[in-house]
Design a protein around this motif. Structure first.
Motif, PDB file in Angstrom:
ATOM      1  N   ALA A   1       0.830  -1.103  -0.041  1.00  0.00           N
ATOM      2  CA  ALA A   1       0.005   0.055  -0.139  1.00  0.00           C
ATOM      3  C   ALA A   1       0.812   1.194   0.078  1.00  0.00           C
ATOM      4  CB  ALA A   1      -0.871   0.015   1.102  1.00  0.00           C
ATOM      5  N   VAL A   2       1.864   1.209   0.946  1.00  0.00           N
ATOM      6  CA  VAL A   2       2.783   2.317   0.793  1.00  0.00           C
ATOM      7  C   VAL A   2       3.614   2.767  -0.566  1.00  0.00           C
ATOM      8  CG1 VAL A   2       5.114   3.162   1.922  1.00  0.00           C
ATOM      9  CG2 VAL A   2       3.237   2.299   3.381  1.00  0.00           C
ATOM     10  N   VAL A   3       4.058   1.513  -1.175  1.00  0.00           N
ATOM     11  CA  VAL A   3       4.467   1.728  -2.356  1.00  0.00           C
ATOM     12  C   VAL A   3       3.653   2.263  -3.474  1.00  0.00           C
ATOM     13  CG1 VAL A   3       5.812   0.369  -4.257  1.00  0.00           C
ATOM     14  CG2 VAL A   3       6.468   0.159  -1.790  1.00  0.00           C
ATOM     15  N   THR A   4       2.321   1.677  -3.367  1.00  0.00           N
ATOM     16  CA  THR A   4       1.458   2.072  -4.490  1.00  0.00           C
ATOM     17  C   THR A   4       1.009   3.614  -4.233  1.00  0.00           C
ATOM     18  OG1 THR A   4       0.643  -0.045  -4.384  1.00  0.00           O
ATOM     19  CG2 THR A   4      -0.865   1.656  -5.150  1.00  0.00           C
ATOM     20  N   VAL A   5       0.883   4.013  -3.206  1.00  0.00           N
ATOM     21  CA  VAL A   5       0.362   5.337  -2.696  1.00  0.00           C
ATOM     22  C   VAL A   5       1.668   6.277  -3.174  1.00  0.00           C
ATOM     23  CG1 VAL A   5       0.208   7.095  -1.032  1.00  0.00           C
ATOM     24  CG2 VAL A   5      -1.097   4.893  -1.105  1.00  0.00           C
ATOM     25  N   LEU A   6       2.861   5.948  -2.848  1.00  0.00           N
ATOM     26  CA  LEU A   6       4.011   7.001  -3.000  1.00  0.00           C
ATOM     27  C   LEU A   6       4.206   6.844  -4.453  1.00  0.00           C
ATOM     28  CD1 LEU A   6       6.422   6.473  -0.020  1.00  0.00           C
ATOM     29  CD2 LEU A   6       4.729   8.207  -0.415  1.00  0.00           C
ATOM     30  N   GLY A   7       4.203   5.670  -5.164  1.00  0.00           N
ATOM     31  CA  GLY A   7       4.477   5.727  -6.697  1.00  0.00           C
ATOM     32  C   GLY A   7       3.699   6.486  -7.469  1.00  0.00           C
ATOM     33  N   ALA A   8       2.550   6.602  -7.070  1.00  0.00           N
ATOM     34  CA  ALA A   8       1.450   7.454  -7.898  1.00  0.00           C
ATOM     35  C   ALA A   8       1.684   9.067  -7.720  1.00  0.00           C
ATOM     36  CB  ALA A   8      -0.069   7.182  -7.573  1.00  0.00           C
ATOM     37  N   GLN A   9       2.489   9.442  -6.772  1.00  0.00           N
ATOM     38  CA  GLN A   9       2.670  10.910  -6.668  1.00  0.00           C
ATOM     39  C   GLN A   9       3.892  11.280  -7.693  1.00  0.00           C
ATOM     40  OE1 GLN A   9       0.722  12.154  -4.830  1.00  0.00           O
ATOM     41  NE2 GLN A   9      -0.202  10.220  -4.236  1.00  0.00           N
ATOM     42  N   PRO A  10       3.477  12.566  -8.015  1.00  0.00           N
ATOM     43  CA  PRO A  10       4.640  13.275  -9.161  1.00  0.00           C
ATOM     44  C   PRO A  10       5.818  13.461  -8.113  1.00  0.00           C
ATOM     45  CG  PRO A  10       2.778  14.797  -8.627  1.00  0.00           C
ATOM     46  CD  PRO A  10       2.579  13.408  -7.962  1.00  0.00           C
ATOM     47  N   ARG A  11       7.096  13.547  -8.498  1.00  0.00           N
ATOM     48  CA  ARG A  11       8.404  13.827  -8.045  1.00  0.00           C
ATOM     49  C   ARG A  11       8.492  13.096  -6.794  1.00  0.00           C
ATOM     50  NH1 ARG A  11      10.811  16.379 -11.999  1.00  0.00           N
ATOM     51  NH2 ARG A  11      12.153  17.376 -10.360  1.00  0.00           N
ATOM     52  N   VAL A  12       7.853  11.827  -6.752  1.00  0.00           N
ATOM     53  CA  VAL A  12       8.239  11.058  -5.610  1.00  0.00           C
ATOM     54  C   VAL A  12       8.482   9.585  -6.202  1.00  0.00           C
ATOM     55  CG1 VAL A  12       7.269   9.655  -3.851  1.00  0.00           C
ATOM     56  CG2 VAL A  12       6.672  12.297  -4.098  1.00  0.00           C
ATOM     57  N   LYS A  13       9.637   9.029  -5.949  1.00  0.00           N
ATOM     58  CA  LYS A  13      10.357   7.832  -6.297  1.00  0.00           C
ATOM     59  C   LYS A  13      10.546   6.864  -5.209  1.00  0.00           C
ATOM     60  CE  LYS A  13      13.933   5.806  -9.095  1.00  0.00           C
ATOM     61  NZ  LYS A  13      15.146   6.096  -9.757  1.00  0.00           N
ATOM     62  N   VAL A  14       9.924   5.726  -5.120  1.00  0.00           N
ATOM     63  CA  VAL A  14      10.470   4.553  -4.247  1.00  0.00           C
ATOM     64  C   VAL A  14      11.837   4.030  -4.919  1.00  0.00           C
ATOM     65  CG1 VAL A  14       9.905   2.371  -3.091  1.00  0.00           C
ATOM     66  CG2 VAL A  14       7.831   4.110  -3.428  1.00  0.00           C
ATOM     67  N   ALA A  15      12.920   4.367  -4.163  1.00  0.00           N
ATOM     68  CA  ALA A  15      14.245   4.038  -4.559  1.00  0.00           C
ATOM     69  C   ALA A  15      14.449   2.608  -4.363  1.00  0.00           C
ATOM     70  CB  ALA A  15      15.077   4.758  -4.201  1.00  0.00           C
ATOM     71  N   ARG A  16      14.089   2.114  -3.115  1.00  0.00           N
ATOM     72  CA  ARG A  16      14.261   0.730  -2.464  1.00  0.00           C
ATOM     73  C   ARG A  16      13.471   0.430  -1.516  1.00  0.00           C
ATOM     74  NH1 ARG A  16      20.446  -0.675  -1.289  1.00  0.00           N
ATOM     75  NH2 ARG A  16      20.232   0.103  -3.578  1.00  0.00           N
ATOM     76  N   ARG A  17      13.121  -1.028  -1.743  1.00  0.00           N
ATOM     77  CA  ARG A  17      12.348  -1.640  -0.438  1.00  0.00           C
ATOM     78  C   ARG A  17      13.077  -2.629   0.121  1.00  0.00           C
ATOM     79  NH1 ARG A  17       7.207  -3.774  -4.410  1.00  0.00           N
ATOM     80  NH2 ARG A  17       6.289  -4.609  -2.203  1.00  0.00           N
ATOM     81  N   CYS A  18      13.265  -2.153   1.573  1.00  0.00           N
ATOM     82  CA  CYS A  18      14.166  -3.005   2.472  1.00  0.00           C
ATOM     83  C   CYS A  18      13.560  -3.935   3.411  1.00  0.00           C
ATOM     84  CB  CYS A  18      14.962  -1.858   3.090  1.00  0.00           C
ATOM     85  SG  CYS A  18      15.787  -0.754   2.112  1.00  0.00           S
TER      86      CYS A  18
END
Length: 432
Positions: free
Chosen positions: A21-38
Motif C-alpha cells: 500500500a505504501v509503495v502504491t500510494v507513493l509511486g502514484a505521486q509526482p516527483r516521488v520515487k520509491v528507490a528501494r524496498r528494504c
C-alpha cells in the motif's frame, strides 16, 4: 521541501500488505520515487548511508529500530517517517527521534510527511509539574586522568547541594539496595549519575550494591523511546536524604551500553526529575580512533561528551601537586578543543590542597600557576583531609555523616555555594 525536487524514498515496512500500500500510494505521486524496498533494518541503514534516498518510511515494529538507528538515518540526511500501529504508540516513535509519525492507512498524511509538508512529531513529555517552567540544572564533574578526585567531588557536591547533614543523620538501611519506589521529587532533589566508562566507582564509594542497572537501564529505555520521569525514578533510588543515584556500569567492558544518543534523552529527563543533576564523567575527551575510519562506530567517550554538551555548569577538577596541576592545565586546553560544543560555565576546583606537595602558601602558588599557564583567575580550593576522607571511604558515607567538621567538607560546601551562585545568571536551564 517543494514538489520541484525529486523525493527518493526508502521503504522498510514489515507487513507485506502495508508495504504494498505504501509503495502504491507513493509511486502514484509526482516527483516521488520509491528507490528501494528494504527487508530489514540493516539493509535500510546500508542504503541510507550509500545515499540512495532522501526519506525513509519505516514501520514502528521494525526489528532493531531504536534511537541509535534513527540517529544514523537522520545523520545520512534522511527524513524519517514512522508508521504507527496498535503495538507501537506514537509517543514511543517520537521518543526514538522520528521526524513524523503517521497512522497506518493515512495516505494523505503519508505523502505530506515524505515531502516534508507534515508537522513534526510531538515533542517528548513535558517536565513534571513541580519543575514546570524551571528545568533542573545539570552539573558535569570532569577532570583529567590521574585520580584528581572527580568521584569524591561529585558525591560531596551532590550531598552539599541536597543539604545532607543539615537535618540530622541519614536514616538506616538506605545505603543498601533501595526499593524502586517513586518518592516525591521537586525542588531541592539532587540526582547523582555515574557516567564514567573507564572506572565507575560511585557504588563502591557509597557502599551500594553494584547489581542495580542504573544509568545503563535508563539508557536502554531511552534507546527504545520509553524513558519517562517515573521510569527514571525507578532506576535511581534514594540513598541519601534528597539524593538519588543512577549507578554506573559494573565493568568497563560494558561501555557500549551507554550510547551518547540515548544519554542525550536521559539527561533531558533528569532535568524533569531533579532540581540538580551531578554527573561524574570519565577523563578522556578524544573522539575514538575508529571514528577516523568508521563514523558509525560506538564511541567509548560518547557518555562524557554527551554530559559535557548537556551541562549548564562544568566543574573541572585537578590535583594539588606538580603533576596534577600540569595535567589540569593541559586538561583545560583539551576541554576547549573538545569534539562537541561545551557552552557551560566552568568552575575550576583544585583538590587536596596541602603544603607538603606544593610548598608554603600552597593556595597562592596554585592560583599563580593556573593564572600564568592556563589563564584561570578564579580557582576554588579544597583543603586536604586524609583522616576525614579515609573515614568516609571506609564507611561508604559522605563527609557530612562521618566527619562533619572536616575542612574538606567545608571546601565542598563552598563549592556548592559557588555552583548555586551561577543559577541566577541565566546560565542554568539554557539548554533545557
Amino acid at each position: 521541501m517543494t514538489d520541484e525536487r525529486m523525493v527518493t524514498v526508502l521503504v522498510a515496512v514489515r507487513a507485506p500488505d502495508e508495504e504494498a500500500a505504501v509503495v502504491t500510494v507513493l509511486g502514484a505521486q509526482p516527483r516521488v520515487k520509491v528507490a528501494r524496498r528494504c527487508a530489514e533494518l540493516t539493509e535500510l541503514l546500508a542504503a541510507a548511508e550509500a545515499g540512495a534516498g532522501t526519506a525513509a518510511v519505516v514501520s514502528g515494529d521494525l526489528p532493531g529500530l531504536d534511537r541509535d538507528a534513527v540517529a544514523r538515518l537522520r545523520g545520512a540526511g534522511l527524513r524519517v517517517v514512522a508508521l504507527e500501529d496498535p503495538a507501537t504508540s506514537a509517543e514511543r516513535l517520537a521518543g526514538l527521534g522520528c521526524d513524523v509519525v503517521v497512522t497506518e492507512g493515512d495516505a494523505e498524511n503519508l505523502v505530506a510527511a515524505v515531502r516534508g509538508d507534515a508537522p513534526e512529531a510531538a515533542p517528548p513529555p513535558a517536565p513534571a509539574p513541580e519543575l514546570e517552567g524551571r528545568p533542573g540544572t545539570i552539573v558535569a564533574v570532569w577532570g583529567p586522568a590521574g585520580s584528581p578526585g572527580r568521584t569524591t567531588t561529585a558525591i560531596e557536591l551532590a550531598a552539599a547541594l541536597a543539604g545532607v547533614g543539615a537535618a540530622g543523620p541519614r536514616r538506616p538501611g538506605l545505603r543498601r539496595r533501595a526499593r524502586p519506589a517513586v518518592p516525591p521529587h521537586g525542588a531541592g532533589t539532587v540526582l547523582l549519575a555515574d557516567a564514567d566508562t573507564y572506572a565507575s566507582s560511585v557504588t563502591s564509594r557509597l557502599g551500594l550494591l553494584d547489581d542495580a542497572p542504573g544509568l545503563a537501564a535508563a539508557a536502554r529505555a531511552a534507546g527504545q523511546g520509553v524513558l519517562d520521569v517515573v521510569t527514571l525514578a525507578g532506576h535511581s533510588p534514594v540513598v541519601l536524604p534528597g539524593v538519588r543515584v543512577l549507578t554506573g556500569i559494573t565493568r568497563a567492558s560494558r561501555w557500549p551500553e551507554l550510547s551518547a544518543t540515548s544519554l542525550d534523552v536521559v539527561f533531558q529527563r533528569c532535568r524533569s526529575l531533579a532540581s540538580w543533576t551531578v554527573v561524574d564523567c570519565g577523563p578522556v575527551l578524544e573522539a575514538d580512533e575508529l571514528l577516523m575510519y568508521d563514523t558509525r562506530a560506538p564511541q567509548r567517550n560518547g557518555a562524557t561528551l554527551s554530559a559535557l554538551q548537556a551541562a549548564d555548569i562544568v566543574v573541572v577538577v585537578g590535583g594539588a601537586d606538580p603533576v596534577g596541576l600540569q595535567r589540569l592545565v593541559r586538561g583545560l586546553e583539551d576541554l576547549r578543543d573538545a569534539a562537541v560544543p561545551v557552552p557551560a560555565a566552568r568552575l575550576v576546583v583544585v583538590n587536596r590542597v596541602r603544603e607538603s606537595a606544593v610548598g608554603r602558601r600552597a593556595g597562592s602558588q596554585i592560583r599563580d600557576a593556573l593564572a600564568r599557564y592556563a589563564g584561570v583567575d578564579d580557582v576554588h580550593l579544597v583543603p586536604d583531609d586524609p583522616a576525614g576522607l579515609d573515614a568516609a571511604l571506609l564507611a561508604g558515607r559522605v563527609l557530612a555523616e562521618c566527619a562533619p567538621t572536616s575542612p574538606a567538607r567545608a571546601g565542598f560546601s563552598g563549592l556548592a555555594d559557588r555552583v548555586r551562585e551561577l543559577v541566577p545568571s541565566g546560565v542554568v536551564g539554557a539548554s533545557g
